[in-house]
Structures are given as structure tokens and as C-alpha cells.
Design a protein around this motif. Structure first.
Motif, mmCIF file in Angstrom:
data_model
loop_
_atom_site.group_PDB
_atom_site.id
_atom_site.type_symbol
_atom_site.label_atom_id
_atom_site.label_comp_id
_atom_site.label_asym_id
_atom_site.label_seq_id
_atom_site.Cartn_x
_atom_site.Cartn_y
_atom_site.Cartn_z
ATOM 1 N N ARG B 254 -60.926 5.697 -3.470
ATOM 2 C CA ARG B 254 -61.844 6.395 -4.351
ATOM 3 C C ARG B 254 -61.593 7.888 -4.400
ATOM 4 N NH1 ARG B 254 -68.031 5.034 -3.720
ATOM 5 N NH2 ARG B 254 -67.448 5.569 -1.615
ATOM 6 N N ASN B 255 -61.332 8.459 -3.257
ATOM 7 C CA ASN B 255 -61.122 9.900 -3.223
ATOM 8 C C ASN B 255 -59.858 10.301 -3.961
ATOM 9 O OD1 ASN B 255 -62.899 11.772 -2.142
ATOM 10 N ND2 ASN B 255 -62.773 10.737 -0.156
ATOM 11 N N HIS B 256 -58.830 9.525 -3.730
ATOM 12 C CA HIS B 256 -57.577 9.757 -4.422
ATOM 13 C C HIS B 256 -57.779 9.765 -5.919
ATOM 14 C CE1 HIS B 256 -53.378 10.133 -3.554
ATOM 15 N NE2 HIS B 256 -53.645 9.830 -2.302
ATOM 16 N N VAL B 270 -51.755 19.981 -14.244
ATOM 17 C CA VAL B 270 -50.865 19.172 -15.074
ATOM 18 C C VAL B 270 -50.009 20.080 -15.949
ATOM 19 C CG1 VAL B 270 -50.748 17.350 -16.800
ATOM 20 C CG2 VAL B 270 -52.545 17.307 -15.085
ATOM 21 N N ILE B 271 -50.652 21.058 -16.534
ATOM 22 C CA ILE B 271 -49.919 21.990 -17.395
ATOM 23 C C ILE B 271 -48.807 22.681 -16.621
ATOM 24 C CG2 ILE B 271 -50.085 24.197 -18.602
ATOM 25 C CD1 ILE B 271 -52.897 23.299 -19.499
ATOM 26 N N TYR B 293 -48.835 19.277 -5.601
ATOM 27 C CA TYR B 293 -50.270 19.178 -5.809
ATOM 28 C C TYR B 293 -50.837 17.968 -5.062
ATOM 29 C CZ TYR B 293 -49.604 22.692 -9.346
ATOM 30 O OH TYR B 293 -49.287 23.847 -9.982
ATOM 31 N N GLN B 294 -51.808 18.250 -4.265
ATOM 32 C CA GLN B 294 -52.505 17.244 -3.475
ATOM 33 C C GLN B 294 -52.887 16.030 -4.317
ATOM 34 O OE1 GLN B 294 -52.873 17.614 -0.296
ATOM 35 N NE2 GLN B 294 -54.030 15.714 0.084
ATOM 36 N N ALA B 295 -53.395 16.311 -5.503
ATOM 37 C CA ALA B 295 -53.935 15.235 -6.324
ATOM 38 C C ALA B 295 -52.878 14.212 -6.724
ATOM 39 C CB ALA B 295 -54.601 15.809 -7.576
#
Lengths: 351, 351
Positions: B254-256, B270-271, B293-295
DNA sequence: ATTGGCACTCCTATAAGTCGAGTGCTAATT
DNA sequence: AATTAGCACTCGACTTATAGGAGTGCCAAT
């Protein structure tokens, strides 16, 4: 189908109220022991069990399994929000935050976005705001540009600085000059009027004796009709804070989440749901499956239409899990709707 | 930091290749027994275990726990896609689907959207396409409308029918007529030129002896400068199929998922990532944490810049889990980029 | 250099057992 | 007649035990 307040005695109602409040705040099924301590009613767990059995028979609460407490059903929530809820007014700090947030915007679309984001941030759920209906907006400027074949690009500006564009298909091919002339004609005639007013005026013009108007004017009118004819509904909305919804355990199921987010990006279901709230004034609530859409199964939607000059021009609301703090969410939505309506009113807003 | 192809013998490479392929197709850690049967190399499990131990020492694969097989690390994937991958060309049916999908669009923004959606649908992951840089677009028409104070609303049309608008702040207050005059002047002078060309022409004009140009012209030039001055980067993209990502078990956390979708809606990360791919031509790949980026931890991004007239004007790509079928995704992205570039080229496209 | 053999590790699945929360029912109490 | 205490019962949550199996690393044999 749904249970009325009068079908129950005060004690049962009080008990249901306490149960729902407790479940909303704790998220755990509520048992008779807890209710016995929690409720203002001084009753033993055994008595409460009897009452709960009645409430369960009426379909207002149910038990996930034998040895768990009870949780409200959709009907239970419905009765709760309709008849039992004690709404907590917003404190002035929060009202101020909303007011400030909306004042700092420069144009309509930013304001819509701000309203959505403010609601999402304050409630920690998802905020949604429809773009205002055309009734609200007045024509500022219109312009035609020729495209290939007999298509024309219409650019029109509404209110202060909202730019829209649309491609229309005309009967014949126009020259740049003809288009310029038509635009001039329309600008001189309809500038400053609301789009709705323009539309009705144009229809009237078309129905009137057509010979009276000269040909150039007729072309202009026809193009204006193509531009403004569609009885366009609210067809778009701004949604923010969707990711807040990923935090709720009741929506954690992957499939659920996927369906929900697909509904968000497809837009149509959300639009249809919001359109329904458009009809009524004030706060409306869709609980769980009441919406009729599978995707919103475990979600509630609290909406309010917002109005400018006493006319409903849009809808905004908050989407969250069925188990939400309605007594706080409702005033948030209510106040945001009122503030947004006021902020959109060109007569009261300062330039 | 990263391992080069030459640091390993052919056998190890072959083994790594088989392992990665197997892991990508099955999603399970790969053990020595399976590799022994799978690989073209005829080796016993014991030998393979020795090789795998070497590969693990080099950081190319690792074991989730003692009695599980091995899975590729980021470095392993990197070596795989850089040196071992055998790309599968698209079959003509799929190329056709892409081609058809892009041809059926009416204007640029629809085409961008279509490209993104096509990639998302074909790969069953998320598709992303940046809007084309301004270099690509040519000025078709410009128009000024006065706002309150000394602000002016600029509306300009590019290419066939793309409408943009912007508010600029001017030194003085202009009348409607003055603005009209300026617009006329600019339209007559710069119509049909690319925005970049317009910008350089304007800068030159400003630097030239200013006394030669009359005052009205100077005003026009100044306003044009305000309109086109910003060296605006690609600042927006179209993302579709995000919900496809919810299906993958490796992103199920969920966190991911929340972090990922927050990155999507915040856009800036993203940009920035896409901007990096802008610099290079052809397909680029970011694997897992390589993006920084962590995400995007468990995600890979396969991108390609797309060009019109041999000039890079944008980036598109596919976002999915690290464990994706690179040999299929890469050609999808590659071909889509080429087709989109071709479709955007005004000279080759049929009206 | 490669391979078979083997002890070892650790995950997974299943089953069994305990605990506690909560219930429904009945009989006693008010 | 309404309320309550008491009690047997159910069921999920959690723990523990156990077996099974996949895969490994290492060593000695080939």
C-alpha cells in the motif's frame, strides 16, 4: 426498504447513534459491553444485546461473525446521518483557512482546484469539484479562425480570462474576412451576456423572420449556434487527494482500489453521480452501494451543490470510506460550497 | 559500480541471461535445478550453483533467503538489458494497431493521448507521453485582450488549431485598439514561423536600433517577448493506464502504491525523469532505484525521445514493475516514438 | 573443471491448542 | 413486563508444533 426514525423508540435510536459513533471513531466492531459503558443510557450488556438483536433484525447493524461486535449497515449509516447526526460546526480557524485558500486564487480554474485541494487536505480524503455550468459564465470575446475544409476554429473568452475553443463544421467555406465580420457582429451584440442568454437569443434570432437579417448576420448567428448549441452538461471535474484513499484499511483491497481509481480516470460514473447532487440544494450523501456503482462500494460521497446568485452552477464534495466522520465532513463540504459560490460571484469579489 | 560484460565469461553471461528471462516470465526466484534444465548450457545444478555464487559476489543476483533461488539485482537487470537482451520485433498486427490508433486522431493533443493509451493498453502497464516542445509548433494567430490593471490576456493559436493562452503584465495600460494593432502587426510578421524562430526574431528586433521601429511596433514586440520569452521546458505529460500498475504483486504494498501515485499527481519527479531521457536519442531505460526517486523503487521506466524533422521534441515511455518483459516493451516504446514523430510531422501527414 | 552426495537452512503449509471477546438464551430479579 | 445475571457456546486471533520441500554450500570423487 429503508428504516424510518419513527420505527424505533428513543432508546434504540440512542443506542444506534452511540454504536455508529463508536464504530466510526474506533473502526472496530462494537460489542454490548463497550456500549454499556459508552452510552448515556445506563443499561446492562444483556439488555443492550436484546436491543442490538432488534436493530439487526431491522437490518441496521450486523455482525461480521458470531463473536464480534456489531457494525452499521448502509441502512444504519443512512438512519444515522439522516436523523441522529449532531453536526459539529467548523471552528473559525478552519473557516479562515478555507476562505484564505479560495481568496488567493487568480482565476476560476485555479479556484476550483483550490477548493478541491482544500477539502482533500482538511478531510484527508479525496476532494472533487465540478467546473461551473455555463449559466454562470458570460461571453467576453469570440473569434473565428478558418481550418481546412469547411471547419472553423472558434475561440471564445468567458468571464475575465477563461479561454475555450471548439471546432465547428460549417455548411460552406468562409474567408478570413467573413469570419472576422461575423465575430465582430457577435461581439458587439452579445458581449457581456451569459452564455445561456446568448444561446436563447440566438435561437430566437434564428426562428424570427430570417429575411429581415442580412446574410452576413445570418452566417454569424449560425456559427454561434453551432458553438453554443450543445446543451453541454457539467462534463468535467477536478479531483485531488485520491492518494489519501489508499491509506484506509477498508479500501486496501487491491481490486477495490483498482476499480475505484479506474472509475476516477474514466470519469463518467463520477460525473453521473455528481450530476444527481446537482438537482438538490444543500448537502447530499451517498453511502456505500447507494450510489449504485460497484466501484464505490465501500465509499461514501458527501456533496453539496454550489450556487452563484442563488443559481446552482456546480457540485463539490468529498469521497472517502463509508466509515468517515460525517459530523465533521458535512460542515467542511457545506462551508466550502458556500465560500466557493461566494468567491465565484463576480459582483461581490474584489478585483 | 556497475558490472561490465567483459568482467564475465560467456557461460556466466548465458546463465545470467537465462536466469533473468526465467525470473521475468515466472516471477519466482530461480534455482539451480531449473536453470540446469532451462539453459542451453548442459551443466549440472552443482556447477550452476558455483557460477551463481560468483554472480552473487558480483552483485548481479541475490537470494531472498537461504533456501530460495536467485533473483536479479538492479545491476543484474542493467547488464541484462544492456548486453544480453534479444529484442523481439513487433509483429505487423501490433504495428498496424499503433499506426491506426495514431492516424485516427484529429489534433496534436488527441494524438499524444492516443499514443499514451495505446502503449498502456498494449503493454498493460502505464503509458506516458510529454507534450511536444515549442520548437515544433508554428505560430498561426495571436490576439490580445485587455484585463484589469495592466494585464493582458494573450491568446495564440499554433499549428492548425492548438489554442494556448497566457496572462502577461505590461508596463502601461493599453486600449483595445492598440492591442488590436499590435496583434495585427505580429500576425502579419510572424505567422507561420516556429515559436523558436519567432522568439529569436523578437530578441533580435529588440536589440536592433530601437529608434527605427515606431512606437506601436515596439509595444507589439515587447508584448510578444513577454509571451514567448520563458524558456519553458516540457512541463506537462499525459499519463494513462496507471491503474494497470495496481495489478502487479511487486507493487502491491500500500505504501509503495501510494508513493508512486503521489509522484504521478505531483508530476515534478516524473517530469524530471523524462527530461533526462530528452537529452539522448533512442530508447533509454531506468531500472528500479536507478531513477534516484524513492517512489519508483520497484519500477522500471522505458523511454524514448520522439523527433520531428530529426529534432527531438518530446519523450514517451512505459512505466511498470522492474520485472517486466523488456524484450517486448522496448520495441513497443521504440516504434510508438517513431510513429508519433512521423504522425506529428505536418509535412508528411495527410490533411 | 565438473559433478554427485550430503548435511544444513529456512520458508511454507497444516494442524492443534489456547485465549478472549462477544453472543444468545434462560432463569432470576426488580 | 422489563431488566439483568449467569452460563454455555461460537468463532476468530494468535501461538506453537510439526512435517515437507526447495535450494544451498561444501567436499570428495570423477
Amino acid at each position: 426498504m429503508s428504516v424510518n426514525k419513527r420505527d424505533l423508540n428513543d432508546r434504540s435510536l440512542q443506542l444506534l447513534k452511540t454504536l455508529v459513533e463508536r464504530y466510526i471513531s474506533e473502526g472496530q466492531p462494537v460489542g454490548s459491553r463497550i456500549l454499556s459503558k459508552d452510552s448515556v443510557l445506563k443499561l446492562s450488556p444483556a439488555t443492550i444485546r436484546n436491543v442490538m438483536a432488534d436493530l439487526e433484525d431491522l437490518g441496521l447493524i450486523h455482525s461480521p461473525h458470531t463473536s464480534a461486535g456489531r457494525i452499521p449497515t448502509v441502512s444504519g449509516y443512512r438512519l444515522f446521518v439522516d436523523s441522529l447526526l449532531t453536526v459539529k460546526p467548523l471552528d473559525s480557524k478552519e473557516i479562515n483557512r478555507l476562505y484564505q485558500g479560495l481568496s488567493e486564487t487568480e482565476d476560476t480554474s485555479h479556484m476550483i482546484e483550490a477548493a478541491s485541494r482544500l477539502m482533500a487536505d482538511l478531510t484527508r480524503m479525496a476532494g472533487v469539484v465540478t467546473l461551473p455550468k455555463r449559466e454562470l459564465v458570460s461571453l467576453r470575446h469570440i473569434e473565428f479562425l478558418p481550418l481546412s475544409h469547411n471547419r472553423v476554429l472558434v475561440i471564445f473568452v468567458t468571464n475575465e480570462q477563461e479561454v475555450h475553443n471548439k471546432v465547428i463544421h460549417t455548411d460552406k467555406v468562409f474567408s478570413v474576412d467573413e469570419l472576422q465580420q461575423s465575430a465582430n457582429y457577435l461581439n458587439s451584440l452579445y458581449c457581456g451576456q451569459s452564455l445561456v442568454a446568448v444561446r436563447t437569443a440566438i435561437l430566437k434570432e434564428l426562428q424570427d423572420d430570417q429575411e429581415r437579417t442580412n446574410l452576413a448576420m445570418l452566417d454569424a448567428i449560425k456559427m454561434a449556434q453551432l458553438t453554443f448549441d450543445t446543451n453541454e452538461k457539467t462534463d468535467d471535474f477536478v479531483l485531488t487527494g485520491e492518494t489519501n484513499l489508499m491509506g484506509f484499511s477498508e479500501l486496501a483491497d487491491r481490486n477495490h482500489l483498482k476499480n475505484l481509481f479506474e472509475a476516477f480516470s474514466q470519469k463518467q460514473d463520477v460525473i453521473h453521480l455528481l450530476d444527481q447532487s446537482m438537482k438538490a440544494e444543500g448537502v447530499q450523501i451517498f453511502i456505500g452501494q447507494e450510489s449504485g456503482y460497484q466501484a464505490f462500494d465501500q465509499c461514501s460521497l458527501v456533496t453539496s451543490s454550489y450556487s452563484v446568485n442563488d443559481e446552482v452552477v456546480g457540485v463539490l464534495g468529498v469521497i472517502g470510506p463509508t466509515r468517515m466522520a460525517y459530523e465533521k465532513i458535512i460542515p467542511y463540504v457545506d462551508v466550502t460550497a458556500k465560500l466557493l459560490g461566494a468567491a465565484l460571484n463576480p459582483k461581490t469579489s474584489t478585483p
